[in-house]
Structure formats: C-alpha cells, structure tokens
Design a protein around this motif. Structure first.
Motif, PDB file in Angstrom:
ATOM      1  N   UNK A 142      48.332  10.832  48.262  1.00  0.00           N
ATOM      2  CA  UNK A 142      47.808  12.169  48.924  1.00  0.00           C
ATOM      3  C   UNK A 142      48.959  12.946  49.340  1.00  0.00           C
ATOM      4  N   UNK A 143      49.777  13.483  48.401  1.00  0.00           N
ATOM      5  CA  UNK A 143      50.989  14.006  48.946  1.00  0.00           C
ATOM      6  C   UNK A 143      51.440  15.273  48.017  1.00  0.00           C
ATOM      7  N   UNK A 144      51.979  14.967  46.718  1.00  0.00           N
ATOM      8  CA  UNK A 144      52.734  16.050  45.919  1.00  0.00           C
ATOM      9  C   UNK A 144      51.481  17.269  45.745  1.00  0.00           C
ATOM     10  N   UNK A 145      50.345  16.800  45.190  1.00  0.00           N
ATOM     11  CA  UNK A 145      49.462  17.635  44.682  1.00  0.00           C
ATOM     12  C   UNK A 145      48.968  18.550  45.965  1.00  0.00           C
ATOM     13  N   UNK A 146      48.408  17.863  46.996  1.00  0.00           N
ATOM     14  CA  UNK A 146      47.911  18.581  48.292  1.00  0.00           C
ATOM     15  C   UNK A 146      49.045  19.452  48.907  1.00  0.00           C
ATOM     16  N   UNK A 147      50.166  18.910  49.058  1.00  0.00           N
ATOM     17  CA  UNK A 147      51.290  19.700  49.499  1.00  0.00           C
ATOM     18  C   UNK A 147      51.596  20.853  48.928  1.00  0.00           C
ATOM     19  N   UNK A 148      51.695  20.842  47.440  1.00  0.00           N
ATOM     20  CA  UNK A 148      51.864  21.719  46.667  1.00  0.00           C
ATOM     21  C   UNK A 148      50.827  22.932  46.804  1.00  0.00           C
ATOM     22  N   UNK A 149      49.664  22.562  46.766  1.00  0.00           N
ATOM     23  CA  UNK A 149      48.588  23.476  46.820  1.00  0.00           C
ATOM     24  C   UNK A 149      48.625  24.197  48.377  1.00  0.00           C
ATOM     25  N   UNK A 150      48.830  23.352  49.129  1.00  0.00           N
ATOM     26  CA  UNK A 150      48.712  23.885  50.571  1.00  0.00           C
ATOM     27  C   UNK A 150      49.508  24.744  50.779  1.00  0.00           C
ATOM     28  N   UNK A 151      51.163  24.640  50.390  1.00  0.00           N
ATOM     29  CA  UNK A 151      52.398  25.496  50.663  1.00  0.00           C
ATOM     30  C   UNK A 151      52.014  26.642  49.705  1.00  0.00           C
ATOM     31  N   UNK A 152      51.774  26.628  48.682  1.00  0.00           N
ATOM     32  CA  UNK A 152      51.312  27.720  47.675  1.00  0.00           C
ATOM     33  C   UNK A 152      50.124  28.705  48.488  1.00  0.00           C
ATOM     34  N   UNK A 153      49.117  28.008  48.793  1.00  0.00           N
ATOM     35  CA  UNK A 153      48.115  28.883  49.441  1.00  0.00           C
ATOM     36  C   UNK A 153      48.561  29.651  50.609  1.00  0.00           C
ATOM     37  N   UNK A 154      49.362  29.035  51.463  1.00  0.00           N
ATOM     38  CA  UNK A 154      49.918  29.613  52.521  1.00  0.00           C
ATOM     39  C   UNK A 154      50.874  30.918  52.144  1.00  0.00           C
ATOM     40  N   UNK A 155      51.535  30.694  51.326  1.00  0.00           N
ATOM     41  CA  UNK A 155      52.524  31.720  50.739  1.00  0.00           C
ATOM     42  C   UNK A 155      51.939  32.940  50.063  1.00  0.00           C
ATOM     43  N   UNK A 156      50.849  32.600  49.140  1.00  0.00           N
ATOM     44  CA  UNK A 156      49.894  33.491  48.794  1.00  0.00           C
ATOM     45  C   UNK A 156      49.410  34.658  49.610  1.00  0.00           C
ATOM     46  N   UNK A 157      48.938  33.778  50.679  1.00  0.00           N
ATOM     47  CA  UNK A 157      47.901  34.557  51.809  1.00  0.00           C
ATOM     48  C   UNK A 157      49.182  35.475  52.462  1.00  0.00           C
ATOM     49  N   UNK A 158      50.451  35.042  52.476  1.00  0.00           N
ATOM     50  CA  UNK A 158      51.350  35.869  53.223  1.00  0.00           C
ATOM     51  C   UNK A 158      51.744  37.141  52.306  1.00  0.00           C
ATOM     52  N   UNK A 159      51.945  36.786  51.047  1.00  0.00           N
ATOM     53  CA  UNK A 159      52.087  37.816  49.967  1.00  0.00           C
ATOM     54  C   UNK A 159      51.023  38.784  49.735  1.00  0.00           C
ATOM     55  N   UNK A 160      49.703  38.273  50.034  1.00  0.00           N
ATOM     56  CA  UNK A 160      48.682  39.293  49.794  1.00  0.00           C
ATOM     57  C   UNK A 160      48.521  40.148  51.141  1.00  0.00           C
ATOM     58  N   UNK A 161      48.896  39.576  52.259  1.00  0.00           N
ATOM     59  CA  UNK A 161      48.984  40.358  53.341  1.00  0.00           C
ATOM     60  C   UNK A 161      50.251  41.530  53.227  1.00  0.00           C
TER      61      UNK A 161
END
Length: 426
Positions: A400-419
C-alpha cells in the motif's frame, strides 16, 4: 492549458480510484487486527497467501495511513470512500503497526532493521541495506507528526525514535560496511542512485510534516542543509547531460562504471528521483535545479516509453544493447505511478502543455492496464504487450504505497491546478 472540465474529469477519476478502489482494498484485507502490522502478500481477491510482515511495506503503509489522517477529517474520508474509511481507524492502525514493527524489527545490539518478520514479530530476514530503516523511520515519524498536531503527548516517543533511526541511516549511507556488506577487491567503488534519492525524500517528508526540524536534527548530530546538499550532489552524478540519460550506477567520482552495471538504466527510478529533486527545488527555492529535474524526468520517459505497445520498460541498456536482466521489457506498476506524479508536478510548476500531455498519456495507460475495478487495487506486473503476468495485488515488494501515493499526490496537485484555473477564468 487543459480546460477546467478536463482537469476535473481526471481529478474525479483519480479520486474515485484512490478512495473507493485502492484504499478500501488494503483497509479490508491487510490489517492484522490481533497483533498489529500489515500483511502485504494479498492475492487477487485480497486473500492472504503469506503472513510475513515486510518492513519496507509496513513502513510505507504506516506513512500512507498517517498522511491520509493528516490531510482529511473523518467526515471527508467517510464521504470520499462512500462510508468505508475512517480517519480514526487509519491512524490507530498506523500507530499500532508502528509500535509493533519498531518493537520487533529493530535489533537491540546494533540498531539494524530487519527486512521481514514472522506474523508474531519474530525476526525472519535481516537486510544489509538502509531501506528497511528508511521506511520505518518515515512511517514512525509520520505517525508522530500527526499525533503532535492532534496534541497527543505520546507523539514525542515516535518522533524520538524517528530521529534516532535517521542518525543511523545517515551513518550507514556513508559507510555501508557497517551493515555487513563486504567490499570485494576486484569490484569498483560505486555510487548507487537509490541511496541519496530515498534519503532526500525521507528528509523532505519528515520536515514538511513537522516531525523533523533543523534544531532536532542538530541535537542528533545531523546537519540538515548539508545532508540534503549531499543527496543532491550524489544524484546529479548520475545525470549525463551529454548523453541525455540518467544512469542507475556510476563510479564514486561520477564517471562511467565499466560493464553492464554502468549501462544500466531504470526509467522509473530516474523519473522518481527527478520529482524528488523538483520537490526539493520548489521547497528550497533552487531554481537551477528545476531544469535538471525536468530533464531527468523527460529524458527518462521518452527513452523508457515503449513506442510499439505503450507503457514504460522496466530496464534499459544505455548503449542500446540487450539488457542482461530477463524482466527488462516488463511493465511494472510503480514506474507508471512515479511518472504520473512527476508530470503532474512538472505541469503545476512550469505550466507546459507537453507535460500535461505526458501526464494524460501515462495515466490513461496505467488506469486501463493495471487497475482492477472488480476486486480492488492494481495488478503489479504486465508483459510487454500489457497482459497481466502475476495475479496477486501485493507481495514482498508491492504494498500500500506506490499506487495510493501517486493517486493521493496527483489528486492534491489537480485540486490546486483546478483552483488556479478557476481564478484565471474569473
């Protein structure tokens, strides 16, 4: 620039994948509710096929759970996961696992950290590298940071253990012989990239979470600025601008290592190291390193991408020879996870359309080939054509690391980009 609708579509897809497909799989199947710690060897449907507890994967899952508990309220997690995830449970499972793995996984006589434990915590296999200690340090420190923010007194013991481990990691990184690794007379003295890149990331995470400060590091005899600069200088030895390549192993002075070791390229590692450098550059204001990070990521992606079948090759030979490693042309989950993070981060930092296009390219491949929407989580191993070769979802090196870490980090980045896109459109 992608439209707000396009950004939102990827953001929503990744959000659903993270909270409803991936995290719920591990929460259902991996937690040892009786003794503590996490099982990693999970079959396609989550059935446990080996009950050993691996330090790499426990440390990383502890980190992942603590990071989620740090980021989301209980109500947010409950909503995002359709009532399946609880902040309190994630944090409790992480804390119990941190206590269990530290108590049983650190050898008293010399502080070395075991690679794996039996189900009840008995030592199973010792490691002669720094990585078990790195991931335990990361997990323990992350738990301590969350408990500190929650105002819990017991946070101090986790942070103390984290700093103690970090001191040993720094010492071992300079002298691997202390870990029992014999140096043979005929072997050259080399500089592997995996050591400085992992230490750089651990230092970043511990500092940004609040588990490590300049003062606490100094009390342990660690100069944070000097340590990070060492990591950067060691990583840059592997960046060969004249060849537009990032090599996995070089000689200690940065020159080319003879033989196939010196020609060995791992595109996923190079891309991961690239976003570690970019993360450091953004945090420290080192604008000179942004271009280096961009080059590391884009060169490695372009050379590593299979133009016939899609996906990233696992290994390559820098001179185009046939790689000696039999699995060289397989497509593994984690290089694609690292590329997702790297291009999302590059797009947020530089705003270049080409980086968004690369993000979409690798994300579309990864989501369509690795994800299992029926049983949960991602498969880890595909052949060159993209067919699943191993049905398990977790093993000695996949947890439980590479998959959730990437999804979590990308989700946070896309939230900021959307803002930002919303502000720009206003």
């Amino acid at each position: 620039m992608p439209s707000e609708d396009f950004l939102q579509r990827y953001r929503q897809s990744i959000e659903d994948e993270l909270f409803q497909n991936v995290l719920t799989f591990w929460d259902r199947h991996s937690v040892d509710l009786e003794l503590g710690g996490f099982f990693a060897c999970l079959d396609e449907d989550g059935d446990i096929y080996d009950r050993r507890k691996f330090m790499w994967l426990n440390g990383r899952q502890i980190y992942m759970y603590a990071t989620l508990a740090e980021t989301y309220t209980d109500d947010e997690l409950f909503s995002l996961s359709n009532s399946k995830l609880s902040r309190d449970k994630l944090l409790k499972d992480a804390e119990v696992a941190a206590n269990f793995m530290y108590a049983h996984g650190v050898r008293e006589e010399d502080g070395k950290v075991y690679f794996s434990l039996a189900e009840d915590g008995q030592p199973y296999h010792i490691e002669r590298k720094i990585f078990s200690a790195c991931f335990l340090c990361l997990g323990v420190g992350s738990v301590g940071a969350v408990l500190k923010k929650d105002g819990e007194d017991r946070a101090a013991k986790f942070i103390e253990k984290c700093v103690w481990l970090l001191k040993r990691i720094v010492t071992w990184s300079r002298d691997p012989s202390l870990l029992g690794r014999e140096t043979c007379a005929g072997a050259p003295i080399t500089s592997p990239m995996n050591v400085p890149m992992i230490i750089l990331n651990v230092l970043h995470e511990l500092q940004t979470k609040g588990a490590l400060s300049t003062e606490s590091a100094a009390r342990a005899g660690i100069d944070l600025a000097m340590e990070e600069e060492w990591c950067i200088s060691e990583i840059l030895k592997h960046v060969k601008r004249e060849r537009k390549q990032v090599l996995e192993v070089v000689l200690a002075d940065g020159s080319l290592c003879p033989g196939y070791d010196g020609r060995h390229m791992n595109p996923g590692h190079a891309i991961e190291a690239g976003w570690f450098v970019l993360q450091y550059a953004n945090r420290s204001g080192r604008a000179d390193l942004v271009q280096v990070a961009e080059q590391m990521i884009t060169w490695s992606f372009e050379e590593g991408w299979d133009k016939e079948h899609g996906g990233l090759f696992y290994f390559l030979d820098a001179e185009g020879r046939s790689p000696v490693y039999l699995e060289w042309d397989m497509k593994l989950w984690w290089p694609h996870n690292e590329a997702m993070i790297a291009f999302a981060m590059l797009y947020e930092t530089l705003g270049k359309e080409e980086h968004w296009e690369s993000f979409v390219k690798v994300t579309d491949y990864a989501m369509s080939h690795f994800s299992d929407p029926h049983n949960g989580e991602w498969y880890g191993y595909l052949n060159r054509e993209g067919k699943v070769t191993h049905r398990f979802k977790g093993g000695p090196y996949k947890g439980c690391f590479h998959v959730p870490r990437s999804l979590f980090m990308v989700h946070q980045i896309l939230r900021r980009c959307s803002a930002k896109a919303g502000v720009a459109s206003d």
